[in-house]
Write a protein that holds these residues in place. Sequence first.
Motif, PDB file in Angstrom:
ATOM      1  N   LEU A 174      12.666 -22.915   4.384  1.00  0.00           N
ATOM      2  CA  LEU A 174      11.288 -21.600   5.131  1.00  0.00           C
ATOM      3  C   LEU A 174      10.270 -21.521   3.741  1.00  0.00           C
ATOM      4  CD1 LEU A 174      13.955 -19.054   6.428  1.00  0.00           C
ATOM      5  CD2 LEU A 174      11.839 -20.206   7.325  1.00  0.00           C
ATOM      6  N   GLY A 175      10.656 -21.826   2.809  1.00  0.00           N
ATOM      7  CA  GLY A 175      10.048 -21.368   1.658  1.00  0.00           C
ATOM      8  C   GLY A 175       8.678 -23.109   1.535  1.00  0.00           C
ATOM      9  N   ARG A 176       8.963 -23.415   2.506  1.00  0.00           N
ATOM     10  CA  ARG A 176       8.153 -24.676   2.806  1.00  0.00           C
ATOM     11  C   ARG A 176       6.396 -24.149   3.792  1.00  0.00           C
ATOM     12  NH1 ARG A 176      13.089 -28.201   2.707  1.00  0.00           N
ATOM     13  NH2 ARG A 176      12.790 -29.292   0.538  1.00  0.00           N
ATOM     14  N   PHE A 177       7.121 -23.710   3.836  1.00  0.00           N
ATOM     15  CA  PHE A 177       6.016 -22.691   4.840  1.00  0.00           C
ATOM     16  C   PHE A 177       5.242 -20.872   4.561  1.00  0.00           C
ATOM     17  CE2 PHE A 177       8.832 -24.802   7.745  1.00  0.00           C
ATOM     18  CZ  PHE A 177       8.049 -25.164   8.568  1.00  0.00           C
ATOM     19  N   GLY A 178       5.742 -21.741   2.447  1.00  0.00           N
ATOM     20  CA  GLY A 178       4.999 -19.621   2.464  1.00  0.00           C
ATOM     21  C   GLY A 178       5.773 -18.306   2.169  1.00  0.00           C
ATOM     22  N   ILE A 179       7.086 -18.653   2.956  1.00  0.00           N
ATOM     23  CA  ILE A 179       8.070 -17.856   2.920  1.00  0.00           C
ATOM     24  C   ILE A 179       8.661 -17.618   2.228  1.00  0.00           C
ATOM     25  CG2 ILE A 179      10.001 -16.065   3.848  1.00  0.00           C
ATOM     26  CD1 ILE A 179       8.257 -17.651   7.159  1.00  0.00           C
ATOM     27  N   GLU A 180       8.907 -16.478   0.943  1.00  0.00           N
ATOM     28  CA  GLU A 180       8.982 -16.077  -0.530  1.00  0.00           C
ATOM     29  C   GLU A 180      10.560 -15.858  -0.229  1.00  0.00           C
ATOM     30  OE1 GLU A 180       6.485 -15.073  -3.149  1.00  0.00           O
ATOM     31  OE2 GLU A 180       4.558 -16.095  -2.805  1.00  0.00           O
ATOM     32  N   PRO A 181      11.400 -15.684  -0.972  1.00  0.00           N
ATOM     33  CA  PRO A 181      13.117 -15.248  -0.856  1.00  0.00           C
ATOM     34  C   PRO A 181      12.569 -13.625  -0.276  1.00  0.00           C
ATOM     35  CG  PRO A 181      13.090 -16.808  -2.795  1.00  0.00           C
ATOM     36  CD  PRO A 181      11.577 -16.970  -2.249  1.00  0.00           C
ATOM     37  N   ARG A 182      11.803 -12.821  -1.705  1.00  0.00           N
ATOM     38  CA  ARG A 182      11.607 -11.513  -1.394  1.00  0.00           C
ATOM     39  C   ARG A 182      11.197 -11.120   0.263  1.00  0.00           C
ATOM     40  NH1 ARG A 182       5.846 -11.050  -1.831  1.00  0.00           N
ATOM     41  NH2 ARG A 182       4.406 -12.303  -2.380  1.00  0.00           N
ATOM     42  N   HIS A 183      10.489 -11.747   0.640  1.00  0.00           N
ATOM     43  CA  HIS A 183      10.021 -11.756   2.077  1.00  0.00           C
ATOM     44  C   HIS A 183      11.459 -11.660   3.793  1.00  0.00           C
ATOM     45  CE1 HIS A 183       6.323 -13.959   0.827  1.00  0.00           C
ATOM     46  NE2 HIS A 183       5.378 -12.530   1.274  1.00  0.00           N
ATOM     47  N   LEU A 184      12.370 -12.286   2.626  1.00  0.00           N
ATOM     48  CA  LEU A 184      13.634 -12.015   3.425  1.00  0.00           C
ATOM     49  C   LEU A 184      14.703 -11.479   2.999  1.00  0.00           C
ATOM     50  CD1 LEU A 184      14.443 -16.126   2.407  1.00  0.00           C
ATOM     51  CD2 LEU A 184      13.134 -15.239   4.556  1.00  0.00           C
ATOM     52  N   ARG A 185      13.801 -10.371   2.796  1.00  0.00           N
ATOM     53  CA  ARG A 185      15.582  -9.034   2.313  1.00  0.00           C
ATOM     54  C   ARG A 185      15.373  -8.400   3.802  1.00  0.00           C
ATOM     55  NH1 ARG A 185      12.252  -5.916  -3.054  1.00  0.00           N
ATOM     56  NH2 ARG A 185      10.271  -7.053  -2.257  1.00  0.00           N
ATOM     57  N   VAL A 186      14.595  -8.415   4.489  1.00  0.00           N
ATOM     58  CA  VAL A 186      14.174  -7.457   5.795  1.00  0.00           C
ATOM     59  C   VAL A 186      15.319  -8.032   6.630  1.00  0.00           C
ATOM     60  CG1 VAL A 186      12.692  -8.350   6.680  1.00  0.00           C
ATOM     61  CG2 VAL A 186      13.370  -6.292   7.420  1.00  0.00           C
ATOM     62  N   MET A 187      15.668  -9.332   6.200  1.00  0.00           N
ATOM     63  CA  MET A 187      16.609 -10.535   7.456  1.00  0.00           C
ATOM     64  C   MET A 187      17.779 -10.367   6.452  1.00  0.00           C
ATOM     65  SD  MET A 187      14.855 -13.945   7.504  1.00  0.00           S
ATOM     66  CE  MET A 187      14.977 -14.784   9.068  1.00  0.00           C
ATOM     67  N   LYS A 188      17.984 -10.019   5.673  1.00  0.00           N
ATOM     68  CA  LYS A 188      18.781  -9.379   4.959  1.00  0.00           C
ATOM     69  C   LYS A 188      19.583  -8.347   5.322  1.00  0.00           C
ATOM     70  CE  LYS A 188      22.756 -10.249   1.999  1.00  0.00           C
ATOM     71  NZ  LYS A 188      23.887  -8.816   2.199  1.00  0.00           N
ATOM     72  N   ALA A 189      19.220  -7.410   5.166  1.00  0.00           N
ATOM     73  CA  ALA A 189      19.319  -5.732   5.313  1.00  0.00           C
ATOM     74  C   ALA A 189      19.716  -6.125   7.013  1.00  0.00           C
ATOM     75  CB  ALA A 189      18.231  -5.061   4.922  1.00  0.00           C
ATOM     76  N   ALA A 190      18.822  -6.532   7.583  1.00  0.00           N
ATOM     77  CA  ALA A 190      19.054  -6.282   9.519  1.00  0.00           C
ATOM     78  C   ALA A 190      21.142  -7.333   8.887  1.00  0.00           C
ATOM     79  CB  ALA A 190      18.260  -7.402  10.152  1.00  0.00           C
ATOM     80  N   ALA A 191      21.159  -8.189   8.720  1.00  0.00           N
ATOM     81  CA  ALA A 191      22.085  -9.485   8.932  1.00  0.00           C
ATOM     82  C   ALA A 191      23.273  -8.225   8.280  1.00  0.00           C
ATOM     83  CB  ALA A 191      21.985 -10.049   8.300  1.00  0.00           C
ATOM     84  N   ASP A 192      23.409  -7.484   7.240  1.00  0.00           N
ATOM     85  CA  ASP A 192      23.600  -6.203   6.895  1.00  0.00           C
ATOM     86  C   ASP A 192      24.342  -5.341   8.285  1.00  0.00           C
ATOM     87  OD1 ASP A 192      24.398  -8.111   4.499  1.00  0.00           O
ATOM     88  OD2 ASP A 192      23.617  -6.490   3.690  1.00  0.00           O
TER      89      ASP A 192
END
Length: 245
Positions: A174-192
Amino acid sequence: MLHTPSGGAGHGAAAADSGLMSIGTVLNALRDEFPDITISKIRFLESEGLVEPRRTPAGYRKFSAHDVERLGQVLRMQRDHYLPLKVIREHLDAMERGEAVPLPSLGRQRDAEARPEQADGPTAARIGRDELLVAAGIGEQELKEWESYGLVAPLADGAYDAEAATVASLVVELGRFGIEPRHLRVMKAAADREAGLVDQVVAPLRRHRNPQTRAHAEARTKELAGLAVKLHAALVQTALGVRLP
């Protein structure tokens, strides 16, 4: 390298192309073993240097039998060994140079080794911190950043489960598309939140006195997790207005 019989340039070019396949043919060849394979995935693997098909003068991709075999190896190593693309590429390139290199290990072992009382339970894959860094192709600071966002987390003994390697590989891609780890927190929250919902359903089964009922909780958890993942994927596709094969 394909050899062509003598008899003129046109005849030789046609013979050389006769053993090559279009990307659609390759897709069909791989689909039996890898049902989720797509043309976009094949193109992505090409862009990452995992395969180098020939190009026609018009720009169409033409794959050899060797290309298809290599794609199969890449997909198998991703699926069975949780290896990121960088590690897979380096391993296959070394093999093609004739080097005797072992397949990188992610430290699979039985979870029962750590918890003997569950010796009859399912096999769990585990990976050490250094192995995770190598497998993901990242540095210590990057891993710490991912941990601060809750994307990966060590177990009590400092090791990681197999899914950590899968998560790491996806975060890198995902980082290769410019999506940084901090952007993924919302996905982690949804998964939780989704995991919490599943846990509410199976919690009574886990607390039951009957061992068979408690064992059934594991199967029910997997079933609900699979349904949750499918629903999540369908909702994302609907929101984006796309349809993945």
